[in-house]
Design a protein around this motif. Sequence first.
Motif, PDB file in Angstrom:
ATOM      1  N   GLY A 147     -45.533 -21.714  -6.947  1.00 15.02           N
ATOM      2  CA  GLY A 147     -46.583 -20.797  -6.533  1.00 15.02           C
ATOM      3  C   GLY A 147     -47.218 -20.069  -7.716  1.00 15.02           C
ATOM      4  N   CYS A 148     -46.485 -19.969  -8.823  1.00 14.33           N
ATOM      5  CA  CYS A 148     -46.981 -19.250  -9.999  1.00 14.33           C
ATOM      6  C   CYS A 148     -47.030 -20.096 -11.271  1.00 14.33           C
TER       7      CYS A 148
ATOM      8  N   ASN B 179     -50.529 -26.533 -16.628  1.00 15.02           N
ATOM      9  CA  ASN B 179     -51.604 -25.541 -16.567  1.00 15.02           C
ATOM     10  C   ASN B 179     -51.101 -24.153 -16.207  1.00 15.02           C
ATOM     11  N   LYS B 180     -51.699 -23.142 -16.842  1.00 12.14           N
ATOM     12  CA  LYS B 180     -51.392 -21.762 -16.500  1.00 12.14           C
ATOM     13  C   LYS B 180     -51.919 -21.490 -15.094  1.00 12.14           C
ATOM     14  N   LEU B 181     -51.115 -20.898 -14.266  1.00  7.65           N
ATOM     15  CA  LEU B 181     -51.553 -20.423 -12.949  1.00  7.65           C
ATOM     16  C   LEU B 181     -51.474 -18.902 -13.011  1.00  7.65           C
ATOM     17  N   ILE B 182     -50.656 -18.305 -12.183  1.00  6.33           N
ATOM     18  CA  ILE B 182     -50.413 -16.864 -12.271  1.00  6.33           C
ATOM     19  C   ILE B 182     -49.545 -16.592 -13.503  1.00  6.33           C
ATOM     20  N   GLY B 183     -48.563 -17.467 -13.690  1.00 10.28           N
ATOM     21  CA  GLY B 183     -47.692 -17.391 -14.857  1.00 10.28           C
ATOM     22  C   GLY B 183     -47.985 -18.544 -15.801  1.00 10.28           C
ATOM     23  N   PRO B 184     -47.294 -18.575 -16.937  1.00 16.64           N
ATOM     24  CA  PRO B 184     -47.542 -19.628 -17.917  1.00 16.64           C
ATOM     25  C   PRO B 184     -47.079 -20.995 -17.408  1.00 16.64           C
ATOM     26  N   SER B 185     -47.636 -22.050 -18.007  1.00 11.72           N
ATOM     27  CA  SER B 185     -47.174 -23.402 -17.666  1.00 11.72           C
ATOM     28  C   SER B 185     -45.781 -23.596 -18.236  1.00 11.72           C
ATOM     29  N   TYR B 186     -45.062 -24.546 -17.668  1.00 13.43           N
ATOM     30  CA  TYR B 186     -43.734 -24.861 -18.195  1.00 13.43           C
ATOM     31  C   TYR B 186     -43.832 -25.364 -19.628  1.00 13.43           C
ATOM     32  N   GLN B 187     -44.890 -26.110 -19.949  1.00 14.00           N
ATOM     33  CA  GLN B 187     -45.058 -26.602 -21.312  1.00 14.00           C
ATOM     34  C   GLN B 187     -45.290 -25.445 -22.285  1.00 14.00           C
ATOM     35  N   ASP B 188     -46.034 -24.423 -21.874  1.00 15.36           N
ATOM     36  CA  ASP B 188     -46.236 -23.253 -22.734  1.00 15.36           C
ATOM     37  C   ASP B 188     -44.918 -22.508 -22.950  1.00 15.36           C
TER      38      ASP B 188
END
Length: 125
Positions: A57-58, A63-72
């Motif tokens: 959900g986040c 890609n960044k959604l509400i929170g950072p992407s897993y890759q970031d």
Amino acid sequence: MKKSITIVCTAALFMLACGGGEEKSTIPEPTSTVNTSNSSSEMHPGQKLIAKSDCIGCHSVENKLIGPSYQDIAAKYAASDIDMLSERIINGSKGVWGTVPMTPHPNITSEESKEMVKYILTLKK
């Protein structure tokens, strides 16, 4: 009568949004550059836990959604940070990736959150 119609319509919309009852709604598997298989038996244990949680959900893999992407997240942290990141999953955090706080997940165990973090760290580019 008008109140009854409103309740019935609301219940119908809720059922549609939740998959309609009989058919089970499935959470889409996170995509990753590490594991492109659709077979859940070949998924990393942490990826399975994420797929069962509300994480998508986040967060997403790329890609960044509400929170950072897993890759970031993977790019920022190392294996030495597993315990700290695990605690952030369980207790939540704020101010690390901006102004939106991460919701605490007290029902996730330390072992589960560590597996989640280990999977996320495999996504380092």
